[in-house]
Design an enzyme around this catalytic site. Structure first.
Site, PDB file in Angstrom:
ATOM      1  N   HIS A 139       9.059 -20.678  55.666  1.00 40.80           N
ATOM      2  CA  HIS A 139       9.817 -21.686  56.396  1.00 40.80           C
ATOM      3  C   HIS A 139       9.795 -23.026  55.651  1.00 40.80           C
ATOM      4  O   HIS A 139       8.758 -23.431  55.132  1.00 40.80           O
ATOM      5  CB  HIS A 139       9.195 -21.923  57.774  1.00 40.80           C
ATOM      6  CG  HIS A 139       9.534 -20.892  58.793  1.00 40.80           C
ATOM      7  ND1 HIS A 139       8.870 -19.698  58.886  1.00 40.80           N
ATOM      8  CD2 HIS A 139      10.462 -20.895  59.796  1.00 40.80           C
ATOM      9  CE1 HIS A 139       9.371 -18.997  59.905  1.00 40.80           C
ATOM     10  NE2 HIS A 139      10.341 -19.704  60.472  1.00 40.80           N
ATOM     11  N   ASN A 175       1.299 -20.783  51.630  1.00 38.23           N
ATOM     12  CA  ASN A 175       1.896 -21.319  52.851  1.00 38.23           C
ATOM     13  C   ASN A 175       0.820 -21.606  53.892  1.00 38.23           C
ATOM     14  O   ASN A 175       0.684 -20.924  54.899  1.00 38.23           O
ATOM     15  CB  ASN A 175       2.925 -20.329  53.407  1.00 38.23           C
ATOM     16  CG  ASN A 175       3.817 -20.954  54.437  1.00 38.23           C
ATOM     17  OD1 ASN A 175       3.807 -22.160  54.629  1.00 38.23           O
ATOM     18  ND2 ASN A 175       4.589 -20.125  55.107  1.00 38.23           N
TER      19      ASN A 175
END
Length: 309
Positions: A139, A175
Site C-alpha cells: 500500500h 513494509n
C-alpha cells in the site's frame, strides 16, 4: 536469482479479483481535499513535473468535468500514475485523527480500477509468495489512514485502498517499522484542536531500477506529512525516504552496493528532485527547508524526526 527471471508466480497468497467494480459505483469518490487541514492554506496534489507526458488519464466516460483528467479519486485520497511504469507516482491522503476508525476488518481484495486503461495496471506479474522472492502489493496510502467518518464511508475507504493503483512492489520485510509508525507519531504531535494530517507517499522511479519478473522495481520510497504543529501552531511538513535495497534479492553474480541510509529524514526539495514531481507547496513548509538537497538525517525510530525548524 537472476534479474528478470525466477520461479513462476504460482498461487497468490492475497485475494485478487479480475472483474472490476461497475464504473457507476465510483460516482461518489471525492478524492484528496487540498483544503483539508486549513481552508486558507491549500496543499495541492503534487504536480506532474517531468511526468506530464506520461500520466495515466481517466477514460472519457469516467472524467469529471471539474477534474484534470489524471487525478484518480477515491475515498479521502487520490492517486496519479505513470503509464510507462504501470505504477503510481504518488498517493495523497487526508487523515482525520479525531474521527478515525482504524479497527475495521481487512477487506483484502485487490482489484483494478475500471476508470483507467487496464493495461496500465499490473495486478499479478511479480506479486506472490515472499519465500519465492516475489513481491507484496505494498500500500502507498495505508489501509487504515483514510478510514474515518461515518462507518459506511470508512469501510468504503478501506476497500478503496486495495485498488492496484494504490500499490507498488515491496518486499514483505520492508513494509513495516518507521514506514508504518510515522503517521501515528505525527498525529501524536499535531495540534489537538486540528487533529488532521495530509500524507503523500510514492516510489522513487528511476531508469536504473533493477528488473525482476519482467518488471522494474523501485528501490526506494518517500513520504511527505503535513500538519499543524502542536508547539508552534504553524502548518508544517516533513520529508522521509526509505530504501528497500537490503530486502531485494541479489542479482546474479554479485550484490548491490548502496550508500543511502535505510530510513532518513530528507528535505522535500530532494524528494522533488528524485521523484520528478512538483512539490513546491510542501517544500515551503518543510522543517528542513534551509538544508541542501543532499542533506539527510538517519533515523532509527519515528521519535528521531525533527518536527520543527
Amino acid at each position: 536469482m537472476r534479474r528478470g527471471s525466477g520461479p513462476p508466480a504460482g498461487p497468490d497468497p492475497l485475494r485478487v479479483v479480475e472483474t472490476p467494480l461497475p464504473l457507476e459505483s465510483y460516482g461518489d469518490r471525492q478524492g484528496y481535499d487540498p483544503r483539508f487541514i486549513l481552508p486558507d492554506q491549500p496543499l495541492p496534489l503534487p504536480g506532474p513535473g517531468r511526468w506530464a507526458d506520461d500520466l495515466v488519464g481517466l477514460l472519457p466516460e469516467a472524467r469529471d468535468p471539474g477534474g484534470d483528467g489524471t487525478e484518480i479519486r477515491y475515498t479521502h485520497f487520490s492517486v496519479r500514475m505513470a503509464r510507462s511504469r504501470g505504477l503510481p507516482l504518488c498517493s495523497a491522503c487526508n487523515i482525520d485523527g479525531s474521527r478515525s476508525r482504524r479497527g475495521l476488518p481487512r477487506s483484502d481484495v485487490w482489484r483494478r480500477d475500471p476508470r483507467i486503461d487496464p493495461q496500465a495496471q499490473n495486478l499479478r506479474e511479480g506479486y506472490g509468495n515472499d519465500h519465492q522472492g516475489l513481491f507484496s502489493r505494498g500500500h502507498l496510502t495505508r489501509r487504515e489512514d483514510p478510514n474515518w467518518g461515518p462507518p459506511e464511508i470508512a469501510r468504503q475507504a478501506e476497500a478503496d485502498t486495495f485498488h492496484i493503483t494504490n500499490a507498488a512492489p515491496q518486499r514483505q520485510g520492508f513494509n513495516g517499522g518507521i514506514w508504518l509508525a510515522l503517521e501515528d507519531y505525527v498525529l501524536d504531535n499535531a495540534d489537538r484542536v486540528n487533529l488532521k494530517v495530509t500524507v503523500i507517499t510514492g516510489p522513487i522511479l528511476s531508469a536504473e531500477d533493477p528488473v525482476y519478473y519482467n518488471r522494474q522495481i523501485p528501490t526506494a520510497f518517500w513520504k511527505i506529512l503535513a500538519f499543524v504543529h502542536a508547539g508552534t501552531g504553524e502548518l508544517t511538513a516533513i520529508g522521509y525516504r526509505r530504501s528497500q535495497m537490503d530486502y531485494l534479492p541479489r542479482p546474479a553474480g554479485g550484490r548491490f552496493v548502496f550508500g543511502d541510509f535505510r530510513d532518513s529524514q530528507v528535505p522535500i526539495r530532494a524528494i522533488a528532485q528524485e521523484s520528478g514531481l512538483d512539490l513546491a507547496a510542501y517544500a515551503e513548509l518543510d522543517v528542513m527547508a534551509g538544508a541542501s538537497p543532499e542533506m539527510e538525517i538517519r533515523v532509527a525510530s519515528a521519535a528521531d524526526f525533527y518536527l520543527s525548524r
